[in-house]
Design a protein around this motif. Structure first.
Motif, PDB file in Angstrom:
ATOM      1  N   SER A 228      41.119  37.625  35.157  1.00 40.37           N
ATOM      2  CA  SER A 228      40.477  38.931  35.324  1.00 40.37           C
ATOM      3  C   SER A 228      39.124  38.694  35.983  1.00 40.37           C
ATOM      4  O   SER A 228      38.300  37.914  35.479  1.00 40.37           O
ATOM      5  CB  SER A 228      40.285  39.621  33.969  1.00 40.37           C
ATOM      6  OG  SER A 228      39.581  40.837  34.137  1.00 40.37           O
ATOM      7  N   LEU A 367      41.384  43.511  44.478  1.00 40.81           N
ATOM      8  CA  LEU A 367      42.597  44.271  44.208  1.00 40.81           C
ATOM      9  C   LEU A 367      43.292  44.667  45.516  1.00 40.81           C
ATOM     10  O   LEU A 367      44.505  44.528  45.659  1.00 40.81           O
ATOM     11  CB  LEU A 367      42.241  45.529  43.407  1.00 40.81           C
ATOM     12  CG  LEU A 367      43.402  46.471  43.078  1.00 40.81           C
ATOM     13  CD1 LEU A 367      44.447  45.777  42.215  1.00 40.81           C
ATOM     14  CD2 LEU A 367      42.883  47.739  42.393  1.00 40.81           C
ATOM     15  N   VAL A 530      48.258  40.203  42.705  1.00 40.88           N
ATOM     16  CA  VAL A 530      48.123  40.922  41.440  1.00 40.88           C
ATOM     17  C   VAL A 530      49.197  40.456  40.469  1.00 40.88           C
ATOM     18  O   VAL A 530      50.374  40.365  40.826  1.00 40.88           O
ATOM     19  CB  VAL A 530      48.234  42.447  41.655  1.00 40.88           C
ATOM     20  CG1 VAL A 530      48.191  43.181  40.317  1.00 40.88           C
ATOM     21  CG2 VAL A 530      47.105  42.936  42.550  1.00 40.88           C
ATOM     22  N   THR A 532      49.160  41.843  37.214  1.00 39.65           N
ATOM     23  CA  THR A 532      49.274  42.900  36.213  1.00 39.65           C
ATOM     24  C   THR A 532      50.496  43.754  36.482  1.00 39.65           C
ATOM     25  O   THR A 532      50.723  44.182  37.617  1.00 39.65           O
ATOM     26  CB  THR A 532      48.011  43.787  36.239  1.00 39.65           C
ATOM     27  OG1 THR A 532      46.873  42.949  36.071  1.00 39.65           O
ATOM     28  CG2 THR A 532      48.039  44.824  35.135  1.00 39.65           C
ATOM     29  N   VAL A 536      47.109  50.087  38.216  1.00 44.95           N
ATOM     30  CA  VAL A 536      45.654  50.045  38.119  1.00 44.95           C
ATOM     31  C   VAL A 536      45.128  51.415  38.528  1.00 44.95           C
ATOM     32  O   VAL A 536      45.527  51.958  39.557  1.00 44.95           O
ATOM     33  CB  VAL A 536      45.075  48.964  39.050  1.00 44.95           C
ATOM     34  CG1 VAL A 536      43.548  48.931  38.946  1.00 44.95           C
ATOM     35  CG2 VAL A 536      45.668  47.599  38.704  1.00 44.95           C
ATOM     36  N   TYR A 549      42.711  44.523  35.525  1.00 44.87           N
ATOM     37  CA  TYR A 549      43.921  43.947  36.100  1.00 44.87           C
ATOM     38  C   TYR A 549      43.765  42.436  36.148  1.00 44.87           C
ATOM     39  O   TYR A 549      42.648  41.910  36.064  1.00 44.87           O
ATOM     40  CB  TYR A 549      44.190  44.511  37.512  1.00 44.87           C
ATOM     41  CG  TYR A 549      43.151  44.124  38.544  1.00 44.87           C
ATOM     42  CD1 TYR A 549      43.329  43.008  39.354  1.00 44.87           C
ATOM     43  CD2 TYR A 549      41.989  44.868  38.710  1.00 44.87           C
ATOM     44  CE1 TYR A 549      42.369  42.642  40.293  1.00 44.87           C
ATOM     45  CE2 TYR A 549      41.040  44.524  39.640  1.00 44.87           C
ATOM     46  CZ  TYR A 549      41.229  43.408  40.433  1.00 44.87           C
ATOM     47  OH  TYR A 549      40.273  43.043  41.358  1.00 44.87           O
ATOM     48  N   GLU A 550      44.883  41.738  36.272  1.00 44.03           N
ATOM     49  CA  GLU A 550      44.892  40.277  36.329  1.00 44.03           C
ATOM     50  C   GLU A 550      45.383  39.822  37.699  1.00 44.03           C
ATOM     51  O   GLU A 550      46.244  40.461  38.304  1.00 44.03           O
ATOM     52  CB  GLU A 550      45.817  39.708  35.253  1.00 44.03           C
ATOM     53  CG  GLU A 550      45.444  40.077  33.829  1.00 44.03           C
ATOM     54  CD  GLU A 550      44.377  39.171  33.243  1.00 44.03           C
ATOM     55  OE1 GLU A 550      44.324  37.991  33.657  1.00 44.03           O
ATOM     56  OE2 GLU A 550      43.606  39.641  32.390  1.00 44.03           O
TER      57      GLU A 550
END
Length: 567
Positions: A228, A367, A530, A532, A536, A549-550
């Motif tokens: 993150s 992102l 990404v 996640t 998002v 988000y990861e």
């Protein structure tokens, strides 16, 4: 759209005042006679008049300049207007998205919304936005921004106007934009994302090592293969501004924690009248935060003056922003006129503004780039080609300077496009003109004292200025792109994520270089995607940021030797 000559705004004010006075007199008389019910009814009638009259006078009688179109969607309650929608949007942290919904429902670039007895005019026509901010420059709306004066001083730079603002801004403009200061910012940011001592660099190396282990089928018990980046960007951006302010590394996360607790308190207090009365606990907590930053500033001043006295620090020429501030506050005719409380307020403002907007803009950058791996590759190629860097060059040794970053033209388009899509101050500035405004696009008249909002998110997603406005299209900023030179010019005239005019952000250049340095430093060694699973979403809490988000980090082919995961 019907227009009337600018009205005597005092007509409405006089009517409301007369109703209130009459009600007060009647109430006193009636209570004296024991007619409590009549007194309550009289008071209620006065309150309803005070709320209903401004809207009736504006929209029906045409007494207050132009009556703009309003959203046709549901949610406009009798008397209360769209207060409930605003409260819900504030709670859900989607204020700028509500403004976009309102524009769509109004069917016009400039529209109005009523909240109880207050009219708010939203200006999103790019021509009018540029005129209002760059030429007319009406005063800020202190009814919304005054909460920031509670923290330390009501004369914080954000709230001042006139000579005091001009002198203070001029004082800070030079150190924030000097070549030596900007070079330091680039160096600190690069060390954070690529140096052995950088927290961000270690986190990237650890995540990449875990990803490699997972790909080989082994398990790594001490590290996660995902990362993150939000808190890491906050720490990096705050480290940069802290170094520029006092020439010291960030001592701990305590300052960051204190700053992060300010905005959640300030946002709801913003819409409360007389917060000291109606939100005393939040106001008290804001003042306690202010006391912390006053003490922090005073400790830095005391240490620096001691260094002046023992000869271990020479303030001529100034080496950081603190040197500039101390030289000024000692001068009776300086910008601060010896007012250390106001100086402490601006010290906190520089820390807060210097980290919050840049950090979350970078959060959105990663992102977006995760969703566009081809853009990641193109940035890396441009750095190698334009700066002549072999692919095995260590990140910390990349020849990044303010001037070399300016030569990366594709990176510039990516920066402009991401800051357009996700402007940090998405809600935009709030103003209250002291004199009537006539908008150049169609001659609409806005009376003095009207609440005006210029929502950046809405303007920066205008389809006429930015075709396919919700898509990531960095090529729109290239003369060779789909819109050609004319398209670039139109987009440029509508692009204002840092504001426009005399009170635009003085740290734009600093933020830009910090952003570019971090992106180049990360992508040079790593590919990101990404990890996640959940969507998002954008969160508008005075500044726009993505929800958590990861990312999955892998080493880029041909990248320089990896740093140890724990250096």
């Amino acid at each position: 759209m019907a227009r009337t000559p600018l009205p005597p705004r005092p007509v409405a004010a006089a009517a409301v005042a007369t109703a209130a006075v009459a009600a007060a007199v009647a109430t006193r008389a009636l209570v004296g006679r024991g007619c409590l019910a009549a007194a309550v009814a009289s008071t209620l009638a006065a309150a309803l008049t005070a709320v209903a009259w401004p809207r009736f006078a504006t929209d029906t009688l045409g007494l207050h300049g132009t009556s703009f179109a309003g959203p046709t969607s549901g949610g406009d309650w009798p008397l209360l207007g769209r207060v409930a929608e605003l409260a819900t949007a504030l709670k859900d942290r989607r204020m700028c998205f509500l403004f976009a919904d309102w524009r769509a429902a109004a069917g016009a670039p400039n529209y109005q919304v009523w909240t109880a007895g207050t009219r708010r005019v939203f200006i999103t026509n790019p021509i009018d936005v540029r005129y209002v901010l760059a030429r007319a420059d009406p005063p800020r709306d202190l009814s919304l921004l005054g909460v920031f004066g509670l923290v330390v001083s009501p004369q914080v730079l954000l709230l001042t106007r006139g000579d005091i603002h001009t002198r203070t801004r001029r004082l800070l403009q030079a150190p924030l934009n000097g070549d030596s200061v900007l070079a330091i910012a680039v160096r600190v940011a690069l060390a954070e994302v690529g140096g052995r001592g950088g927290r961000f660099a270690r986190a990237l190396a650890t995540a990449a090592a875990a990803s490699s282990d997972a790909a080989k089928g082994s398990t790594n018990s001490y590290a996660s293969s995902t990362l993150s980046v939000s808190h890491l960007f906050e720490h990096m951006a705050l480290s940069v501004i802290h170094q520029l302010l006092v020439s010291q590394p960030l001592p701990s996360d305590e300052i960051l924690d204190k700053l992060n607790s300010t905005l959640p308190l300030a946002a709801p207090v913003q819409i409360v009248p007389a917060p000291k009365v109606f939100a005393p606990r939040a106001a008290a907590r804001l003042r306690a935060l202010g006391d912390y930053f006053i003490a922090l500033y005073e400790s830095h001043e005391a240490a620096r003056r001691a260094a002046y006295a023992d000869g271990s620090w020479d303030p001529v020429p100034p080496k950081d922003i603190l040197d500039v501030l101390l030289a000024d506050v000692d001068e009776p005719k300086g910008a601060y006129r010896g007012d250390r409380r106001r100086l402490s307020a601006d010290f906190m403002l520089l820390l807060s503004a210097g980290y919050d907007t840049t950090a979350h803009s970078l959060d959105y950058a990663i992102l977006t780039l995760c969703r566009h791996p081809e853009t990641q590759d193109r940035i890396v190629k441009e750095v190698a080609d334009v700066l002549g860097c072999p692919r095995d060059t260590p990140v910390a040794d990349l020849p990044l300077t303010p001037s070399s970053l300016d030569r990366l033209t594709y990176l510039q388009t990516v920066w402009k496009e991401i800051t357009r899509l996700f402007p940090a101050t998405a809600g935009g500035p709030s103003r209250r003109p002291a004199v009537p405004l006539t908008l150049p696009s169609d001659g609409s008249v806005i009376p003095a004292g009207t609440a005006i909002k210029l929502p950046q998110y809405v303007v920066l997603h205008d389809e006429e200025a930015f075709p396919d406005a919700h898509s990531f299209r960095p090529e729109r900023w290239l003369p060779s792109g789909p819109g050609g030179p004319a398209g670039v010019k139109t987009a440029d005239l509508s692009w204002y994520p840092f504001g426009l005019g005399p009170v635009s952000c003085p740290g734009r250049r600093l933020s830009q270089l910090e952003w570019k340095t971090a992106v180049v430093g990360i992508l040079w060694a790593y590919q990101l995607r990404v990890a996640t699973g959940e969507p998002v979403r954008g969160l508008d809490l005075l500044t726009l940021r993505p929800s958590r988000y990861e990312v999955r980090v892998t080493r880029r082919e041909g990248a320089p030797p990896a740093l140890p995961a724990f250096a």
